[in-house]
Motif scaffolding. Structure first.
Motif, PDB file in Angstrom:
ATOM      1  N   ASP A 271      -9.639  19.234   0.567  1.00 43.70           N
ATOM      2  CA  ASP A 271     -10.639  19.470  -0.480  1.00 43.70           C
ATOM      3  C   ASP A 271     -10.828  18.239  -1.362  1.00 43.70           C
ATOM      4  N   PHE A 272      -9.774  17.421  -1.473  1.00 44.07           N
ATOM      5  CA  PHE A 272      -9.839  16.210  -2.299  1.00 44.07           C
ATOM      6  C   PHE A 272      -8.720  15.273  -1.880  1.00 44.07           C
ATOM      7  N   THR A 273      -8.803  14.021  -2.324  1.00 43.99           N
ATOM      8  CA  THR A 273      -7.752  13.042  -2.049  1.00 43.99           C
ATOM      9  C   THR A 273      -7.064  12.645  -3.356  1.00 43.99           C
TER      10      THR A 273
ATOM     11  N   GLY B 201      -5.070  19.235  -1.545  1.00 41.69           N
ATOM     12  CA  GLY B 201      -5.268  17.789  -1.573  1.00 41.69           C
ATOM     13  C   GLY B 201      -4.590  17.058  -0.440  1.00 41.69           C
ATOM     14  N   HIS B 202      -5.071  15.852  -0.180  1.00 43.75           N
ATOM     15  CA  HIS B 202      -4.482  14.972   0.827  1.00 43.75           C
ATOM     16  C   HIS B 202      -4.089  13.664   0.157  1.00 43.75           C
ATOM     17  N   CYS B 203      -2.810  13.310   0.256  1.00 37.62           N
ATOM     18  CA  CYS B 203      -2.306  12.091  -0.367  1.00 37.62           C
ATOM     19  C   CYS B 203      -2.638  10.891   0.518  1.00 37.62           C
ATOM     20  N   VAL B 204      -3.333   9.904  -0.054  1.00 35.24           N
ATOM     21  CA  VAL B 204      -3.752   8.738   0.729  1.00 35.24           C
ATOM     22  C   VAL B 204      -2.930   7.484   0.390  1.00 35.24           C
ATOM     23  N   TYR B 205      -2.050   7.579  -0.610  1.00 34.21           N
ATOM     24  CA  TYR B 205      -1.214   6.431  -0.968  1.00 34.21           C
ATOM     25  C   TYR B 205      -0.091   6.912  -1.886  1.00 34.21           C
ATOM     26  N   SER B 206       1.105   6.328  -1.693  1.00 33.89           N
ATOM     27  CA  SER B 206       2.229   6.655  -2.570  1.00 33.89           C
ATOM     28  C   SER B 206       2.992   5.382  -2.922  1.00 33.89           C
ATOM     29  N   ASN B 207       3.656   5.413  -4.081  1.00 34.69           N
ATOM     30  CA  ASN B 207       4.409   4.248  -4.539  1.00 34.69           C
ATOM     31  C   ASN B 207       5.664   4.688  -5.275  1.00 34.69           C
ATOM     32  N   GLU B 208       6.806   4.158  -4.861  1.00 40.98           N
ATOM     33  CA  GLU B 208       8.091   4.466  -5.489  1.00 40.98           C
ATOM     34  C   GLU B 208       9.083   3.356  -5.121  1.00 40.98           C
ATOM     35  N   TRP B 209       9.681   2.708  -6.108  1.00 42.65           N
ATOM     36  CA  TRP B 209      10.514   1.545  -5.824  1.00 42.65           C
ATOM     37  C   TRP B 209      11.937   1.880  -5.414  1.00 42.65           C
TER      38      TRP B 209
ATOM     39  N   ASN C 102      -1.834  -5.033  -5.193  1.00 47.18           N
ATOM     40  CA  ASN C 102      -3.223  -5.323  -5.535  1.00 47.18           C
ATOM     41  C   ASN C 102      -3.982  -4.003  -5.620  1.00 47.18           C
ATOM     42  N   ALA C 103      -4.499  -3.677  -6.781  1.00 39.25           N
ATOM     43  CA  ALA C 103      -5.177  -2.387  -6.980  1.00 39.25           C
ATOM     44  C   ALA C 103      -6.330  -2.200  -6.003  1.00 39.25           C
ATOM     45  N   ALA C 104      -6.997  -3.286  -5.629  1.00 42.37           N
ATOM     46  CA  ALA C 104      -8.140  -3.195  -4.716  1.00 42.37           C
ATOM     47  C   ALA C 104      -7.708  -2.734  -3.320  1.00 42.37           C
ATOM     48  N   ASP C 105      -6.430  -2.933  -2.980  1.00 45.97           N
ATOM     49  CA  ASP C 105      -5.933  -2.541  -1.656  1.00 45.97           C
ATOM     50  C   ASP C 105      -5.588  -1.057  -1.572  1.00 45.97           C
ATOM     51  N   ILE C 106      -5.525  -0.390  -2.706  1.00 48.25           N
ATOM     52  CA  ILE C 106      -5.208   1.041  -2.713  1.00 48.25           C
ATOM     53  C   ILE C 106      -6.437   1.822  -2.263  1.00 48.25           C
ATOM     54  N   PRO C 107      -6.271   2.804  -1.371  1.00 52.62           N
ATOM     55  CA  PRO C 107      -7.433   3.577  -0.896  1.00 52.62           C
ATOM     56  C   PRO C 107      -8.165   4.290  -2.037  1.00 52.62           C
ATOM     57  N   ASP C 108      -9.464   4.489  -1.855  1.00 48.17           N
ATOM     58  CA  ASP C 108     -10.233   5.286  -2.814  1.00 48.17           C
ATOM     59  C   ASP C 108      -9.640   6.689  -2.863  1.00 48.17           C
ATOM     60  N   HIS C 109      -9.759   7.328  -4.025  1.00 47.78           N
ATOM     61  CA  HIS C 109      -9.175   8.661  -4.179  1.00 47.78           C
ATOM     62  C   HIS C 109      -9.882   9.400  -5.304  1.00 47.78           C
ATOM     63  N   ASP C 110      -9.766  10.722  -5.273  1.00 52.70           N
ATOM     64  CA  ASP C 110     -10.394  11.561  -6.306  1.00 52.70           C
ATOM     65  C   ASP C 110      -9.518  11.699  -7.545  1.00 52.70           C
ATOM     66  N   ILE C 111      -8.206  11.830  -7.335  1.00 51.13           N
ATOM     67  CA  ILE C 111      -7.288  12.067  -8.457  1.00 51.13           C
ATOM     68  C   ILE C 111      -6.109  11.103  -8.373  1.00 51.13           C
TER      69      ILE C 111
ATOM     70  N   ALA D  64     -10.534  11.891 -11.722  1.00 52.65           N
ATOM     71  CA  ALA D  64      -9.609  12.428 -12.730  1.00 52.65           C
ATOM     72  C   ALA D  64      -8.225  11.832 -12.520  1.00 52.65           C
ATOM     73  N   PHE D  65      -7.369  11.990 -13.528  1.00 53.76           N
ATOM     74  CA  PHE D  65      -5.968  11.603 -13.375  1.00 53.76           C
ATOM     75  C   PHE D  65      -5.086  12.629 -14.055  1.00 53.76           C
TER      76      PHE D  65
END
Length: 375
Positions: A52-54, A74-82, A106-115, A165-166
């Motif tokens: 329904d959303f990314t 939702g479908h997660c298209v990117y995750s980040n955790e050090w 690089n923020a531009a490399d992160i996939p587009d997303h809804d939330i 949204a965030f």
């Protein structure tokens, strides 16, 4: 637990691999493991997924907020955790290893997303005396206010990707940190990014048997939806209200029972602080009530949430019981040591609470999108 795999590779490949691992300062095992994970990640990303959303999952921990947003379609298209141990748990449960250091992404490399979803750490904010009139596009905008903090990385990703949204999550004390100055900067920065922002301190005890207050910040894109956005934290608590005995195992290994030495120490420590008029000390969780807040230091002595035992010293919760205390399903895998598991669940979110909030955000976005189409 790990498995052994024996590989046969050409001499030239082995030489190249050896040169790489020596220059990178990592072992051959780490290098091969990383390559396999990258291959699996690539395969997963290329799969077509109906949703329904990314969304993206920043400061992801072990994926508590991912579970919540996935449950709402939702479908997660990117995750980040050090943290490498959190990465292990995340991979075991989602088949995906999160990116590492967010400050180098690089923020531009992160996939587009809804939330955009983030449980960002609270760091001190260094204010450079920038006047409020400075616009976001200038060097003296929000970047000067938040530079050097991980919140800045959230802001720069929002600025670059402009999600619909965030949802941000943090400790309750964020509101009062530095006499309220930190939270003021956060709200001003999000406003400068042109988002309508809503926030509330919510208690997890309406969903799990744990008193756990966290601040939730939600924002909607004004450039897309205008300024007349109305959002309320109209939550639907679990009924009947869960209690401690609901999350306990019927049989628990004796290793979780406090030693005589530790139990005596905790009792003396509590007595000393009580005599001094302080409220410090261990906490016996009432089986028909709710516990104190589980923290990342739980692995040290378990003092904040202890379970009374008949004829024995009290015991700590097991990692699985900690998972339940945070609302994780029993199907959630725990591939790390008890010490790491305690840290991970102590740092995590109350999953059903976030699930409820996520549902409200998704519902609001559907309404906003529908309204945009008719206008």
């Amino acid at each position: 637990m790990s498995k052994q795999v024996h590989l046969r590779i050409d001499d030239s490949v082995y030489e190249a691999l050896t040169d790489y691992t020596e220059s990178a300062g990592i072992s051959v095992q780490e290098s091969v493991s990383f390559a396999i994970i990258q291959m699996l990640d690539k395969q997963r990303r290329e799969m077509k997924v109906k949703s329904d959303f990314t969304f993206i999952d920043l400061f992801a921990g072990i994926g508590g907020m991912r579970l919540a947003f996935e449950k709402n379609g939702g479908h997660c298209v990117y995750s980040n955790e050090w943290n490498k141990y959190c990465q292990q748990t995340y991979f075991a449960n989602f088949g995906e290893q999160p990116d590492g250091d967010i400050t180098k992404v690089n923020a531009a490399d992160i996939p587009d997303h809804d939330i955009l979803v983030a449980g960002f750490p609270c760091q001190p904010f260094s204010i450079a005396g920038v006047s409020k009139k400075n616009s976001l596009g200038r060097a003296t905008g929000f970047e000067d206010k938040t530079q050097g903090t991980l919140f800045f990385d959230v802001c720069r990703i929002i600025k670059e990707k402009r999600p619909k949204a965030f949802m941000l999550e943090n400790v309750k004390n964020l509101c009062s940190h530095d006499r309220g100055h930190t939270f003021k900067v956060i709200l001003e920065s999000l406003d400068e990014l042109d988002y309508d922002v809503f926030y509330s301190v919510l208690d997890g005890q309406n969903y799990v048997p744990q008193h756990r207050e966290r601040i939730i910040i939600v924002g909607f894109d004004r450039k897309r939806y205008g300024h007349d956005i109305d959002f309320k934290f109209a939550l639907t608590p679990v009924s009947p209200k869960p209690v401690i005995k609901d999350i306990l195992d019927s049989s628990v290994d004796t290793k979780y029972t406090l030693s005589d030495k530790l139990w005596v120490y905790l009792q003396n420590y509590a007595a000393k602080h009580k005599a001094a008029g302080n409220g410090f000390g261990y906490g016996i969780a009432p089986v028909d009530g709710v516990s104190r807040t589980l923290s990342a230091r739980y692995y040290k002595d378990g003092s904040e949430v202890l379970i009374q035992q008949k004829g024995k010293n009290p015991r700590k919760l097991t990692p699985r019981e900690c998972a339940r205390l945070q609302g994780f399903p029993d199907s959630f895998k725990i591939p790390v040591s008890d010490t790491q598991a305690y840290k991970q669940f102590g740092n995590s979110v109350v999953v059903p609470l976030i699930t409820d909030v996520a549902g409200l955000i998704v519902k609001k976005l559907k309404k906003l999108d529908s309204s945009n189409k008719t206008n």
